[in-house]
Design a protein around this motif. Structure first.
Motif, mmCIF file in Angstrom:
data_model
loop_
_atom_site.group_PDB
_atom_site.id
_atom_site.type_symbol
_atom_site.label_atom_id
_atom_site.label_comp_id
_atom_site.label_asym_id
_atom_site.label_seq_id
_atom_site.Cartn_x
_atom_site.Cartn_y
_atom_site.Cartn_z
ATOM 1 N N ALA A 217 -9.252 4.000 7.053
ATOM 2 C CA ALA A 217 -9.779 4.854 5.989
ATOM 3 C C ALA A 217 -8.887 4.794 4.749
ATOM 4 N N ILE A 218 -7.558 4.737 4.953
ATOM 5 C CA ILE A 218 -6.627 4.639 3.829
ATOM 6 C C ILE A 218 -6.843 3.318 3.087
ATOM 7 N N GLN A 219 -6.934 2.228 3.831
ATOM 8 C CA GLN A 219 -7.126 0.921 3.210
ATOM 9 C C GLN A 219 -8.453 0.840 2.482
ATOM 10 N N LEU B 193 0.865 -1.178 0.000
ATOM 11 C CA LEU B 193 0.000 0.000 0.000
ATOM 12 C C LEU B 193 0.902 1.229 0.000
ATOM 13 N N ARG B 194 0.724 2.109 -1.001
ATOM 14 C CA ARG B 194 1.629 3.247 -1.171
ATOM 15 C C ARG B 194 0.854 4.558 -1.185
ATOM 16 N N LEU B 195 1.477 5.586 -0.631
ATOM 17 C CA LEU B 195 0.912 6.929 -0.617
ATOM 18 C C LEU B 195 1.820 7.852 -1.417
ATOM 19 N N GLU C 212 0.816 -3.837 6.404
ATOM 20 C CA GLU C 212 -0.603 -4.101 6.646
ATOM 21 C C GLU C 212 -1.065 -3.524 7.973
ATOM 22 N N THR C 213 -0.143 -3.301 8.895
ATOM 23 C CA THR C 213 -0.500 -2.733 10.198
ATOM 24 C C THR C 213 -0.307 -1.228 10.253
ATOM 25 N N GLY C 214 0.020 -0.620 9.118
ATOM 26 C CA GLY C 214 0.162 0.832 9.075
ATOM 27 C C GLY C 214 1.545 1.344 9.361
#
Length: 544
Positions: A185-187, A125-127, A148-150
């Protein structure tokens, strides 16, 4: 010549003009030679490695005299884990040094770093971050990879800078500690709108634009001809990072265009009319009119004529040719009944009949006219309570309540600083205005009884008072009565007595309550207060 060296300063590759390569070879500026500072003294490759920063070493600045014919510009290549992987260098004769060399080498370094980031974290997951929406997708954007845990497991230098972090924070800090977005919310956004953009607030309080990429294979690809495109419409503009607003926007979009009436509830000034206008603009009736009627602003004897219209000569003072009424004017579009809770009971009965039969008869008689409109009602009064008290008809309430959306008050929103930044940019476009730190702290602890309307009025006034060249809103730019409210708020101490306290005491009390309510979780407390985690740290340390 262009040189690539490893993390020990050993030249791996050297390419360039043949004549210059030959001269460079005489001073061992070639593949296999070490240009570490321990071996060559001050030089661009070795010094950039020692400093972990871009370096220009020109002519006589070289330690060894035989190297002083060189002008060298070097930049470290930093991996997504924050470690220096090597050095990229451009060298030339000192007489031919070009001032653009620094920008050229840094740009090339950024390109390599971003490609390394994408290669290593393609499945994560990329921002993508930037302070301006148009900066996303450019070399200047920040890149952050999450577990996965942020946990932040990778980032480029721009990403670390935008989040107020350093290399040592990689693998130790969770994204919720550095950005005003919750991991869930991001996921969720990444699953539902891969590639979509949201607004957030960084560690230093400035607003950021964030594009969320779920990672290759993280999102199931349904069999359909066209890839998913994130929705960008009037409703999406209201989604600025607050979870409750995002949920309201998502639910409103799902029913827009369907024969389901909407009821908007919330305190005065939370933006109910703006939300209704956005629903209309995002729906299939957008090309037709939206007709707004404020039921609390019209005299009681005028509401009936205003809503249902009247025939010619229906009453004294009526227009000679009559009036179609607001309901008929909304035909084909949207009818927005604001403050419906203030409508007299007698008119509630007639409105209910119109909603049931979809026909309206003007005052003074005439043929019934069929009407077709989407209905949105709003009230700051809790209508369910009004029904229980006998002040609002239960059958009308259930007719209006197809879907109720409760808009949160400003003091409970986690996107407060984003809203401030947007308003400042609206009232003073391209001025780059911000709030002075002490004003930002005071805003964060104020109760905002007037909500968005009050905030907009305060910032509009402040922008009008700014002198040319000023870029921060300070105490002198705020309305005097508002400053008095900020500095002397009424608070209820633990003992229960109501009194006047200083702003510092009031804000300290609020921080204590939020810390207790959040179980000591600083990120959660900062989110509830609408301030950054760094600001909360500063306030806590300032009380000790």
């Amino acid at each position: 010549m262009v040189i690539l060296a490893d993390d020990n300063g050993v030249v791996i590759e050297a390419l360039g003009d043949a004549d210059f390569l030959e001269r460079a070879d005489r001073v061992a500026l070639r593949a296999g030679a070490s240009w570490h500072e321990d071996h060559r003294g001050t030089n661009a490759i070795g010094t950039a490695l020692a400093e972990s920063a871009p370096v220009v070493v020109h002519g006589g600045e070289h330690f060894f005299e035989q190297n002083r014919f060189l002008s060298c510009t070097a930049v470290p290549v930093v991996g997504p884990g924050g470690d220096v992987l090597g050095i990229l260098d451009i060298s030339a004769h000192h007489s031919g040094h070009h001032p653009h060399s620094v920008a050229l080498v840094r740009t090339a370094g950024h390109m390599i770093e971003n490609q390394l980031f994408e290669a290593r974290h393609d499945g994560a997951l990329r921002l993508h971050l930037h302070s301006r929406a148009e900066g996303l997708g450019t070399l200047a954007e920040g890149l952050v990879a999450l577990s996965e845990t942020g946990q932040i497991v990778g980032a480029n230098r721009a990403g670390l800078a935008l989040l107020g972090l350093d290399v040592g924070d990689i693998g130790r800090v969770r994204i919720e500690e550095a950005l005003s977005l919750r991991l869930a919310a991001i996921q969720d956004h990444g699953r539902r709108r891969p590639g979509g953009m949201v607004s957030a607030v960084g560690a230093d309080g400035r607003s950021l634009f964030v594009r969320i990429e779920p990672g290759r294979g993280a999102v199931p690809r349904p069999n359909r001809p066209a890839p998913f495109q994130p929705v960008r419409d009037a409703l999406s503009e209201l989604d600025t990072g607050d979870e409750r607003m995002a949920r309201a926007v998502d639910r409103a979009r799902k029913v827009a265009g369907k024969p389901i009436p909407l009821l908007l509830q919330g305190e005065s000034g939370v933006g109910k009319e703006m939300f209704a206008a956005a629903i209309h603009a995002a729906g299939p009736r957008r090309s037709q009119p939206i007709v707004a009627v404020n039921c609390s602003a019209l005299p009681e004897h005028m509401i009936e004529a205003e809503l249902f219209g009247y025939a010619p000569g229906a009453f004294t003072g009526a227009r000679r040719d009559g009036s179609p009424g607001r309901i008929r004017e909304a035909h084909g579009g949207t009818l927005f009944l604001d403050e419906i809770g203030d409508m007299p009971l007698t008119l509630q009965t007639r409105l209910l009949r119109v909603l049931q039969e979809r026909q309206v008869v003007p005052l003074g008689g005439g043929k019934p006219t069929s009407v077709d409109f989407a209905l949105i009602a709003a009230s700051h009064r809790p209508l369910k309570t009004e029904v229980e008290a006998g002040r609002f008809r239960a059958d009308l309430y259930y007719r209006l309540n197809g879907l109720t959306l409760v808009l949160p008050p400003l003091r409970e929103r986690s996107d407060f600083l984003v809203l401030v930044a947007r308003m400042l940019d609206t009232f003073a476009p391209n001025a780059g205005l911000t709030l002075a730190p002490d004003v930002a702290d005071a805003f964060a602890t104020y109760r905002w009884p007037g909500n968005l309307r009050e905030l907009a009025n305060v910032l509009r006034f402040a922008c009008a008072l700014l002198d040319p060249g000023e870029d921060a809103v300070g105490w002198d730019h705020l309305p005097e009565d508002f400053v008095e409210d900020l500095r002397c708020p009424s608070v209820a101490p633990v003992g229960g007595e109501i009194g006047t306290a200083t702003l510092r005491a009031a804000s300290d009390s609020l921080i204590e309550r939020m810390l207790v309510a959040s179980g000591g979780n600083l990120s959660e407390a900062a989110r509830r207060l609408g301030i950054s985690r760094n600001t909360l740290y500063r306030r806590i340390n300032g009380r000790r």
